[in-house]
Enzyme design. Structure first.
Site, PDB file in Angstrom:
ATOM      1  N   ASP A   9       0.176   5.845   1.876  1.00 17.15           N
ATOM      2  CA  ASP A   9       1.051   6.300   0.812  1.00 17.15           C
ATOM      3  C   ASP A   9       0.274   6.183  -0.497  1.00 17.15           C
ATOM      4  OD1 ASP A   9       1.188   3.616   0.013  1.00 17.15           O
ATOM      5  OD2 ASP A   9       3.363   3.469   0.209  1.00 17.15           O
ATOM      6  N   CYS A  66      -0.661   1.060   3.089  1.00 17.32           N
ATOM      7  CA  CYS A  66       0.253   1.188   1.965  1.00 17.32           C
ATOM      8  C   CYS A  66      -0.035   0.012   1.043  1.00 17.32           C
ATOM      9  CB  CYS A  66       1.719   1.256   2.415  1.00 17.32           C
ATOM     10  SG  CYS A  66       2.385  -0.208   3.231  1.00 17.32           S
ATOM     11  N   GLY A  67       0.855  -0.288   0.126  1.00 17.07           N
ATOM     12  CA  GLY A  67       0.596  -1.380  -0.808  1.00 17.07           C
ATOM     13  C   GLY A  67       0.348  -2.703  -0.109  1.00 17.07           C
ATOM     14  N   GLY A  69       0.780  -2.892   3.547  1.00 16.68           N
ATOM     15  CA  GLY A  69       0.532  -2.614   4.961  1.00 16.68           C
ATOM     16  C   GLY A  69       1.743  -2.894   5.832  1.00 16.68           C
ATOM     17  N   ILE A  70       2.764  -3.502   5.275  1.00 20.28           N
ATOM     18  CA  ILE A  70       3.929  -3.891   6.073  1.00 20.28           C
ATOM     19  C   ILE A  70       4.792  -2.688   6.437  1.00 20.28           C
ATOM     20  CG2 ILE A  70       6.046  -5.263   6.121  1.00 20.28           C
ATOM     21  CD1 ILE A  70       4.593  -7.240   4.170  1.00 20.28           C
ATOM     22  N   GLY A  71       5.272  -1.981   5.431  1.00 21.52           N
ATOM     23  CA  GLY A  71       6.179  -0.865   5.693  1.00 21.52           C
ATOM     24  C   GLY A  71       5.585   0.198   6.584  1.00 21.52           C
ATOM     25  N   HIS A  99      -6.410  -8.956  22.587  1.00 24.61           N
ATOM     26  CA  HIS A  99      -5.182  -9.413  23.245  1.00 24.61           C
ATOM     27  C   HIS A  99      -4.110  -8.335  23.350  1.00 24.61           C
ATOM     28  CE1 HIS A  99      -5.902 -13.955  22.264  1.00 24.61           C
ATOM     29  NE2 HIS A  99      -6.976 -13.363  22.770  1.00 24.61           N
ATOM     30  N   ASN A 100      -3.975  -7.499  22.333  1.00 31.40           N
ATOM     31  CA  ASN A 100      -2.864  -6.554  22.271  1.00 31.40           C
ATOM     32  C   ASN A 100      -3.262  -5.114  22.540  1.00 31.40           C
ATOM     33  OD1 ASN A 100      -2.333  -8.443  19.409  1.00 31.40           O
ATOM     34  ND2 ASN A 100      -1.062  -8.730  21.225  1.00 31.40           N
ATOM     35  N   ARG A 110      -2.815  -3.657  -2.010  1.00 30.34           N
ATOM     36  CA  ARG A 110      -2.434  -4.648  -3.021  1.00 30.34           C
ATOM     37  C   ARG A 110      -2.620  -6.080  -2.545  1.00 30.34           C
ATOM     38  NH1 ARG A 110       2.955  -1.336  -3.995  1.00 30.34           N
ATOM     39  NH2 ARG A 110       2.066   0.404  -5.159  1.00 30.34           N
ATOM     40  N   ARG A 134      -3.643 -11.184  32.140  1.00 28.08           N
ATOM     41  CA  ARG A 134      -2.455 -11.781  31.515  1.00 28.08           C
ATOM     42  C   ARG A 134      -2.015 -10.972  30.303  1.00 28.08           C
ATOM     43  NH1 ARG A 134      -3.588 -16.460  27.372  1.00 28.08           N
ATOM     44  NH2 ARG A 134      -5.758 -15.978  27.001  1.00 28.08           N
ATOM     45  N   HIS A 135      -2.960 -10.394  29.559  1.00 31.24           N
ATOM     46  CA  HIS A 135      -2.590  -9.577  28.403  1.00 31.24           C
ATOM     47  C   HIS A 135      -2.130  -8.185  28.815  1.00 31.24           C
ATOM     48  CE1 HIS A 135      -3.516 -12.553  25.440  1.00 31.24           C
ATOM     49  NE2 HIS A 135      -4.683 -12.783  26.018  1.00 31.24           N
ATOM     50  N   ARG A 138       1.492  -8.417  29.480  1.00 33.00           N
ATOM     51  CA  ARG A 138       2.285  -8.507  28.251  1.00 33.00           C
ATOM     52  C   ARG A 138       2.416  -7.145  27.584  1.00 33.00           C
ATOM     53  NH1 ARG A 138      -0.764 -14.098  26.704  1.00 33.00           N
ATOM     54  NH2 ARG A 138       0.497 -15.418  28.068  1.00 33.00           N
TER      55      ARG A 138
END
Length: 149
Positions: A9, A66-67, A69-71, A99-100, A110, A134-135, A138
């Protein structure tokens, strides 16, 4: 070399452009899903554009910003098949790949310095999924949650 989708963004346009150029200079192909300037845009639109490329296997990996990275990471993770990890350091980037088997990376302009972001990108792109059964189990459970929706 990889084909990498990128999106951001307005709050991370500067970082996206710098990281995009770094990746191109290293020989990667980059598909830029936007945004293309600092005018205000909605991060869910940008996240979906990039996540769709990853989910449809049109690119090898995706990077969204984004600012904070969360949204944008939350929005990307709404697309079936996406495992987008918000990383603020190289340890997180390494572990989310090991792992993921994360297929998308999220960062915040930011909250994280540009040189750290570049190191995170290199770690994310160069770390294989390598932690075994194991991963895998998951990750299969994550997919089962998606399929139950």
């Amino acid at each position: 070399m990889m084909k990498i989708g990128m999106a951001c963004d307005h709050g991370a346009y500067t970082y996206k452009e710098e990281i995009k150029q770094m990746l191109i200079d290293e020989g990667h192909e980059v598909v830029d899903c936007g945004c293309h300037d600092t005018n205000s845009v909605d991060y869910p639109d940008m996240a979906k554009a990039c996540a769709d490329l990853v989910a449809n296997k049109e690119v090898d990996k995706g990077i969204v910003m984004c600012g904070t990275g969360i949204g944008i990471s939350i929005a990307a993770n709404k697309v079936k098949g996406i495992r987008c990890a918000l990383c603020t350091d190289v340890t997180m980037a390494r572990l989310t790949r090991e792992h993921n088997d994360a297929n998308m990376l999220s960062m915040g302009q930011r909250t994280t310095g540009i040189e750290t972001c570049k190191d995170i990108v290199h770690t994310f792109l160069n770390t294989p999924f390598s932690e075994g059964e194991r991963h895998k189990g998951r990750i299969a459970k994550i997919s089962a949650i998606e399929d139950a929706q």
